[in-house]
Scaffold this active site. Structure first.
Site, PDB file in Angstrom:
ATOM      1  N   LYS A  54      71.922  83.692 -36.709  1.00  0.00           N
ATOM      2  CA  LYS A  54      70.688  82.493 -36.415  1.00  0.00           C
ATOM      3  C   LYS A  54      70.580  82.613 -34.965  1.00  0.00           C
ATOM      4  O   LYS A  54      69.582  82.024 -34.321  1.00  0.00           O
ATOM      5  CB  LYS A  54      71.525  81.188 -36.942  1.00  0.00           C
ATOM      6  CG  LYS A  54      71.303  81.322 -38.708  1.00  0.00           C
ATOM      7  CD  LYS A  54      71.976  80.153 -39.182  1.00  0.00           C
ATOM      8  CE  LYS A  54      72.183  80.750 -40.514  1.00  0.00           C
ATOM      9  NZ  LYS A  54      72.957  79.273 -41.419  1.00  0.00           N
ATOM     10  N   GLN A  98      77.243  74.593 -40.550  1.00  0.00           N
ATOM     11  CA  GLN A  98      77.195  75.732 -41.267  1.00  0.00           C
ATOM     12  C   GLN A  98      78.290  75.334 -42.330  1.00  0.00           C
ATOM     13  O   GLN A  98      79.247  74.888 -42.129  1.00  0.00           O
ATOM     14  CB  GLN A  98      78.082  76.882 -40.288  1.00  0.00           C
ATOM     15  CG  GLN A  98      78.037  78.193 -40.870  1.00  0.00           C
ATOM     16  CD  GLN A  98      76.761  78.790 -41.449  1.00  0.00           C
ATOM     17  OE1 GLN A  98      75.895  78.793 -40.625  1.00  0.00           O
ATOM     18  NE2 GLN A  98      76.925  79.201 -42.612  1.00  0.00           N
ATOM     19  N   ASP A 121      68.015  72.359 -42.372  1.00  0.00           N
ATOM     20  CA  ASP A 121      68.435  72.884 -43.630  1.00  0.00           C
ATOM     21  C   ASP A 121      67.471  72.092 -44.870  1.00  0.00           C
ATOM     22  O   ASP A 121      67.848  72.572 -45.903  1.00  0.00           O
ATOM     23  CB  ASP A 121      69.850  72.908 -43.774  1.00  0.00           C
ATOM     24  CG  ASP A 121      70.573  74.031 -43.265  1.00  0.00           C
ATOM     25  OD1 ASP A 121      69.996  75.251 -42.953  1.00  0.00           O
ATOM     26  OD2 ASP A 121      71.643  73.710 -42.743  1.00  0.00           O
TER      27      ASP A 121
END
Ligand SMILES: NC(=O)c1ccc[n+]([C@@H]2O[C@H](COP(=O)([O-])OP(=O)(O)OC[C@H]3O[C@@H](n4cnc5c(N)ncnc54)[C@H](OP(=O)(O)O)[C@@H]3O)[C@@H](O)[C@H]2O)c1
Length: 296
Positions: A54, A98, A121
């Protein structure tokens, strides 16, 4: 005739090129560089790889990326305080925690403190609620990537029967809401579906999946979707990522389903690259909204 494979890698590269252009314009106009801050807790090797990928994606499109790497024994209050300080940092536009987190930290406890305007997200309850209401702020990366894939491969969704296997908060459930909606970021033709969601308690799964014009498998079980479960000519989107002795495979019995389906996403190289690309999209969206809020 064998199914046509949907090349997620190629489409993700197109999307990244578009985002790179838009980031350059944004920086030129506002003198602000969009910034994604990631938090990694512990030393899970797969999570480490995901975060590094990422960060590399961010660099490629001109987005700044930061990483806070915390030890595996970090407590929930300690993690929440790191997230709270990122919430208050105006140079951070998107925050990514994460997953999975170590057992002592409930993901919900972290989501509750995350500023929903920085929740790239789109897992925060406020952002999920907005999706359910049909007025999203951000779209979760995997479902949005699937919509982009279908759109860019000219596979219409409106009026068709989509069967989703899996009802998770990050894939199945939001995808169902997004395909049920009246509109999408790609227009109404990639929404307005008739949607059926299946899960581990669904009896006669094959009878359900055989009704699909578009079948999405988001389960995490290698080979769950066999050729007999697919209507000839259907589009099959394989979200699953399973590590096996034979390497990385999806939820779909690839070689067998390929002989039946009309279109099929490979694993790897299907949905995964699009998920990563849509995170960049959300970070730019967050930066735009935060700059606009300051100007107002
Ligand atoms: N390509 C990407 O970018 C990407 C992104 C995210 C996830 N993934 C992969 O996608 C897969 C799913 O991820 P997730 O986070 O959504 O998983 P998850 O939270 O574990 O959810 C799995 C879902 O599958 C259902 N299920 C399990 N066994 C089943 C069966 N035999 N028949 C029908 N349904 C069954 C579960 O039902 P219940 O709800 O009843 O338990 C659950 O709803 C994983 O392999 C993950 O690694 C890939």
């Amino acid at each position: 005739m064998a199914a046509q494979l949907l090349d997620g890698k190629k489409i993700a590269a197109q999307i990244r090129a578009e985002i790179r252009e838009e980031v350059a314009q944004f920086v030129g106009r506002h003198d602000v560089v969009p910034c994604l801050a990631a938090v990694l807790v512990g030393d899970d090797p797969a999570s480490g790889v995901y975060v590094r990928n990422k960060q590399r994606d961010c660099r490629q499109v001109g987005i700044e990326s930061r990483l806070e790497h915390l030890p595996a024994d970090t407590s929930a209050p300690q993690l929440c305080s790191v997230v709270a300080s990122m919430n208050g940092d105006p140079s951070v536009h998107g925050i990514l925690v994460q997953l999975p987190l170590p057992a002592q930290i409930a993901p919900a406890s972290v989501l509750d403190v995350l500023d929903p305007r920085k929740d790239v997200d789109a897992f925060h309850p406020e952002n999920m609620g907005r999706i359910a209401e049909g007025r999203p702020r951000f779209l979760p990366c995997t479902p949005h990537g699937i919509q982009q894939l279908l759109h860019r491969c000219d596979i219409p969704v409106a009026g068709r029967h989509v069967v989703i296997v899996g009802r998770s908060q990050i894939v199945g459930k939001p995808l169902a809401l997004m395909l049920l909606a009246r509109d999408s970021t790609c227009g109404p033709q990639v929404a307005n579906a008739t949607v059926t969601v299946c899960h581990s308690r669904t009896p006669q799964l094959a009878m359900m999946t055989r009704q699909a014009d578009i079948l999405v498998a988001a389960v995490g079980r290698a080979g769950l979707i066999t050729a007999e479960m697919v209507r000839p000519g259907a589009t099959v989107v394989d979200v699953g990522i399973n590590r096996t002795d034979a390497g990385l495979v999806g939820d779909v019995d690839f070689e067998a389903v390929r002989q039946v389906a009309g279109y099929l996403t490979p694993v790897p190289g299907g949905v995964g690259p699009l998920t990563r690309a849509m995170l960049l999209y959300n970070t730019l969206t967050a930066a735009r909204a935060q700059v606009a809020e300051k100007i107002r």
